[in-house]
Design a protein around this motif. Structure first.
Motif, mmCIF file in Angstrom:
data_model
loop_
_atom_site.group_PDB
_atom_site.id
_atom_site.type_symbol
_atom_site.label_atom_id
_atom_site.label_comp_id
_atom_site.label_asym_id
_atom_site.label_seq_id
_atom_site.Cartn_x
_atom_site.Cartn_y
_atom_site.Cartn_z
ATOM 1 N N ASN A 1 0.816 -1.223 0.000
ATOM 2 C CA ASN A 1 0.000 0.000 0.000
ATOM 3 C C ASN A 1 0.847 1.269 0.000
ATOM 4 N N VAL A 2 2.120 1.135 -0.355
ATOM 5 C CA VAL A 2 3.002 2.277 -0.563
ATOM 6 C C VAL A 2 3.377 2.298 -2.041
ATOM 7 N N GLU A 3 3.858 1.145 -2.506
ATOM 8 C CA GLU A 3 4.221 0.984 -3.912
ATOM 9 C C GLU A 3 2.953 0.696 -4.732
ATOM 10 N N PRO A 4 2.835 1.242 -5.926
ATOM 11 C CA PRO A 4 1.656 0.948 -6.752
ATOM 12 C C PRO A 4 1.509 -0.549 -7.021
ATOM 13 N N ILE A 5 0.285 -1.025 -7.009
ATOM 14 C CA ILE A 5 0.003 -2.452 -7.171
ATOM 15 C C ILE A 5 0.608 -3.004 -8.465
ATOM 16 N N ALA A 6 0.674 -2.211 -9.503
ATOM 17 C CA ALA A 6 1.200 -2.693 -10.789
ATOM 18 C C ALA A 6 2.652 -3.143 -10.687
ATOM 19 N N THR A 7 3.447 -2.509 -9.840
ATOM 20 C CA THR A 7 4.842 -2.914 -9.670
ATOM 21 C C THR A 7 5.036 -3.774 -8.424
ATOM 22 N N VAL B 1 -4.728 -15.534 3.909
ATOM 23 C CA VAL B 1 -5.382 -14.705 4.912
ATOM 24 C C VAL B 1 -4.762 -13.321 4.832
ATOM 25 N N GLY B 2 -5.599 -12.297 4.757
ATOM 26 C CA GLY B 2 -5.087 -10.931 4.716
ATOM 27 C C GLY B 2 -5.837 -10.040 5.676
ATOM 28 N N HIS B 3 -5.118 -9.100 6.280
ATOM 29 C CA HIS B 3 -5.717 -8.125 7.189
ATOM 30 C C HIS B 3 -5.594 -6.736 6.577
ATOM 31 N N SER B 4 -6.712 -6.037 6.437
ATOM 32 C CA SER B 4 -6.742 -4.651 5.985
ATOM 33 C C SER B 4 -6.100 -4.515 4.598
ATOM 34 N N GLY B 5 -5.009 -3.767 4.481
ATOM 35 C CA GLY B 5 -4.349 -3.633 3.184
ATOM 36 C C GLY B 5 -3.903 -4.974 2.631
ATOM 37 N N GLY B 6 -3.569 -5.912 3.514
ATOM 38 C CA GLY B 6 -3.205 -7.258 3.080
ATOM 39 C C GLY B 6 -4.395 -8.010 2.514
ATOM 40 N N ALA B 7 -5.594 -7.706 3.010
ATOM 41 C CA ALA B 7 -6.809 -8.313 2.455
ATOM 42 C C ALA B 7 -7.104 -7.721 1.082
ATOM 43 N N ALA B 8 -6.927 -6.419 0.946
ATOM 44 C CA ALA B 8 -7.116 -5.789 -0.361
ATOM 45 C C ALA B 8 -6.133 -6.387 -1.372
ATOM 46 N N LEU B 9 -4.925 -6.664 -0.925
ATOM 47 C CA LEU B 9 -3.921 -7.286 -1.783
ATOM 48 C C LEU B 9 -4.397 -8.642 -2.302
ATOM 49 N N GLN C 1 -6.432 -1.946 -7.334
ATOM 50 C CA GLN C 1 -6.419 -1.821 -8.786
ATOM 51 C C GLN C 1 -7.539 -0.865 -9.172
ATOM 52 N N GLU C 2 -7.439 -0.293 -10.368
ATOM 53 C CA GLU C 2 -8.518 0.586 -10.824
ATOM 54 C C GLU C 2 -9.792 -0.192 -11.080
#
Length: 178
Positions: free
Chosen positions: A43-49, A67-75, A109-110
């Motif tokens: 959640n710092v570096e753009p998802i594309a890279t 299993v993901g928490h918060s930004g890790g879940a979005a990932l 992602q967009e």
């Protein structure tokens, strides 16, 4: 190959916060090989890279649980869209698929190929709180559930762990994971 779990921490966090160490121990006791990587670029570096680095660092198969928490879940949404083999389960805790607040969210992602995501996971769980301080709330969970199916679980439990919300264990997660 046996069962494997990969646990993704949230934004500005690391693998040794909240319930992540507890879940690592519980799953290991149950015979899982557990990976809990540290991704400072989440959640710092753009998802594309950022995403190619994550995909290159792990293997995924029908015995994998994510299993993901918060930004890790979005990932996890991006991971599921871009892996080439289905995984067994994905559990998104305090996850989101659109900006939950006014902060930038480079992990998002967009747009998502929802059908591709759904095709790459046997069983999906969304656990969100109606009172999430960051907006990763039950409406975010509902948005993902409506697009992907699975099981939505709504609690009144903050962010399920945060700097000011100790959350040493998470029994529900241990019960949900096969």
């Amino acid at each position: 190959m046996g069962r494997k779990a990969i646990l993704f921490h949230g934004t500005a966090a690391h693998p040794d916060v909240v319930w992540l160490p507890w879940l690592r121990r519980r799953l290991a006791e149950r015979g899982y090989a557990v990976e809990a990587p540290h991704y400072p670029g989440l959640n710092v570096e753009p998802i594309a890279t950022f995403l190619p680095k994550v995909l290159a660092a792990h293997t995924f198969d029908a015995d994998t649980v994510l299993v993901g928490h918060s930004g890790g879940a979005a990932l996890l949404l991006a991971i599921l869209e871009h892996i080439d083999t289905p995984v067994d389960q994905a559990v998104l805790v305090a996850g989101y698929c659109t900006r939950p607040n006014s902060e930038d969210e480079p992990v998002l992602q967009e747009a998502y190929d929802w059908a591709a995501i759904r095709a790459r996971v046997r069983d999906l769980y969304f656990i969100n709180s109606r009172e999430d301080p960051y907006g990763c709330d039950d409406q975010q969970g509902r948005a993902m559930f409506e697009r992907l199916g699975g099981t939505q679980i709504i609690r009144d439990d903050g962010h399920f762990g945060d700097i000011d919300q100790p959350y040493e264990s998470f029994e529900l997660l241990d019960r949900l994971i096969d």
